[in-house]
Design an enzyme around this catalytic site. Structure first.
Site, PDB file in Angstrom:
ATOM      1  N   TYR A   1      37.988  36.287  42.708  1.00 62.36           N
ATOM      2  CA  TYR A   1      37.878  37.711  43.490  1.00 62.36           C
ATOM      3  C   TYR A   1      39.201  37.507  44.868  1.00 62.36           C
ATOM      4  O   TYR A   1      39.293  37.061  46.135  1.00 62.36           O
ATOM      5  CB  TYR A   1      36.513  37.841  44.338  1.00 62.36           C
ATOM      6  CG  TYR A   1      36.864  39.515  44.700  1.00 62.36           C
ATOM      7  CD1 TYR A   1      36.950  40.609  44.077  1.00 62.36           C
ATOM      8  CD2 TYR A   1      37.187  39.535  46.230  1.00 62.36           C
ATOM      9  CE1 TYR A   1      36.783  41.715  44.889  1.00 62.36           C
ATOM     10  CE2 TYR A   1      37.319  40.630  46.736  1.00 62.36           C
ATOM     11  CZ  TYR A   1      37.183  41.732  46.018  1.00 62.36           C
ATOM     12  OH  TYR A   1      36.981  42.779  47.124  1.00 62.36           O
TER      13      TYR A   1
ATOM     14  N   GLU B   1      41.723  45.438  44.645  1.00 58.84           N
ATOM     15  CA  GLU B   1      41.292  44.409  44.046  1.00 58.84           C
ATOM     16  C   GLU B   1      41.263  44.343  42.557  1.00 58.84           C
ATOM     17  O   GLU B   1      41.861  45.063  41.544  1.00 58.84           O
ATOM     18  CB  GLU B   1      39.793  44.722  44.513  1.00 58.84           C
ATOM     19  CG  GLU B   1      39.079  45.769  43.795  1.00 58.84           C
ATOM     20  CD  GLU B   1      37.546  45.508  43.614  1.00 58.84           C
ATOM     21  OE1 GLU B   1      37.269  45.643  44.946  1.00 58.84           O
ATOM     22  OE2 GLU B   1      36.432  45.426  42.646  1.00 58.84           O
TER      23      GLU B   1
END
Ligand code: GDP
Ligand code: MN
Length: 385
Positions: A103, A191
């Site tokens: 991530y 993201e």
């Protein structure tokens, strides 16, 4: 408020900035999906393009190995209802054979008043869940926006997260690029989850999120155009744009129309309080003339999920009698009212308004609580049938 790009749009922005993304094509019908998949080569992922996360778990993403499977996946995903959103487009994407899911993301840390870069080796899953259960699994590095992100800061965050050395350099460079995009494109959240790592240590953005500060869209014409394009994906949101309403589609069945954001929010909360589920947020704004009221009704009536409608209007600039006439006029156009409508008026000329309202067409209630309760009951009755 933030404007959210679709995955395919965000990936376009990321790819232009040099972040590796899998080969992909957008498609809006079954044949289009199959021919895109044939061209890209199997296996491919077929991914619903709607503004929600967690599509994988909700059945909006399928991995397919051949044309027959592609056809089946396209058939089931296109047109499906995903957390209240109608899927009209899918991204057909080269499947990534990954060994790890990371991530990486940039957001605003309001408590520090600074942007923060985040990196985790627990990618692929809901990152909010990770943040709650295992906060140490996310490395954080605050950035001073007047200097931007230094390359050493990117390296530090990646190192702190425990990312494998063999890909640390590439991940750092992607993190830095992500920060530069956040800054230059007025991002609120950007993201990549998951950032996939392959067997031969390639790093690929398998998903992409980009939320843009709505107030900055005037200086991001390219992104503003994407919003228009994306609005085309949802008929109701497109309609809301045409009518110039503040409108958000939700997943429940009680349609809500009010004037003023606060009043609409209160109504939403009350629907929830009385055990109902709001179908939308719709603020008709000040000075709501008859035509605007008719447009608002048209919006909620054309939402298939709506089973009942509650009007909550506080007269100020908008006078109660005018609103009442608008509601009557709008409803008189129907041979049969498509869904029961409950009205509560308050403020300027509310008594006149109540008298004007045609009770053959609507249910009139004196208090907001009664109006909301009644609309929840109506919606329940529809579902019991
Ligand atoms: P989200 O659920 O809406 O966040 O959608 P994502 O794009 O993040 O996909 C969710 C999950 O689907 C990923 O974490 C992967 O496990 C899986 N997935 C998505 N794309 C691919 C792919 O190309 N290859 C493989 N093997 N899995 C994928
Ligand atoms: Mn994701």
């Amino acid at each position: 408020m933030g404007m959210r790009l679709h995955e395919y749009q965000a990936k376009g922005v990321f790819a232009d900035a040099g972040i590796p993304t899998p080969a992909s094509q957008l498609a809006s019908d079954v044949d289009g999906v199959v021919s895109a998949a044939d061209e890209i080569g199997y296996p491919v992922a077929v991914k619903a393009q709607v503004h929600v996360g967690g599509r994988g778990k909700a059945g909006g993403i399928e991995l397919v190995a051949d044309a027959d499977e592609a056809r089946e996946a396209a058939d089931s995903i296109l047109g499906m209802d995903l957390k209240g959103y109608h899927v009209e487009q899918v991204l057909v994407e080269e499947a990534v054979d990954f060994t790890n899911e990371l991530y990486v993301g940039i957001t605003m840390d309001r408590s520090e008043g600074k942007p923060v870069a985040m990196v985790s080796t627990k990618g692929g899953v809901d990152i909010e869940g990770v943040a709650e259960e295992d906060p140490d699994a996310i490395a954080r590095e605050h950035v001073d926006p007047s200097f931007g992100m230094h390359p050493y800061q990117a390296r530090k965050a990646v190192y702190d997260a425990g990312v494998d050395e063999s890909v640390a350099r590439d991940v750092s460079s992607i993190l830095k690029t992500l920060y530069d995009l956040w800054e230059s494109r007025d991002g609120s959240d950007v993201e990549i989850n998951p950032l996939m790592v392959t067997e031969d240590d390639e790093v690929v953005a398998a998903d992409a999120v980009m939320n843009v500060d709505e107030d900055a869209l005037f200086r991001q014409p390219e992104l503003a155009e994407m919003e228009d394009e994306a609005a085309g994906g949802d008929e109701l949101e497109q309609k809301a744009d045409e009518y110039d309403f503040d409108y958000v589609r939700l997943s429940g069945n009680v349609g809500i129309i009010g004037n003023g954001a606060g009043l609409v929010m209160t109504t939403l909360d009350l629907v929830d309080h009385y055990g109902g589920e709001p179908a939308n947020f719709l603020d008709v704004g000040g000075g709501a003339k008859a035509q605007r009221i008719a447009n608002a009704l048209d919006m909620v009536f054309s939402d298939d999920n709506v089973d009942s409608v509650v009007f909550n209007i506080f007269g100020g600039i908008t006078r109660g009698d005018e609103v009442a006439r608008g509601i009557n006029e709008a409803l008189e156009q129907f041979d049969e009212i498509p869904k029961p409508v409950v009205v509560r008026l308050a403020g300027t000329n509310w008594e006149e308004g109540m008298e004007i309202l045609n009770e053959d067409l609507v249910t009139v209630e004196q208090t907001l609580e009664d109006a909301v309760q009644r609309s929840v009951e109506y919606a329940d009755e529809v579902n019991e049938q």
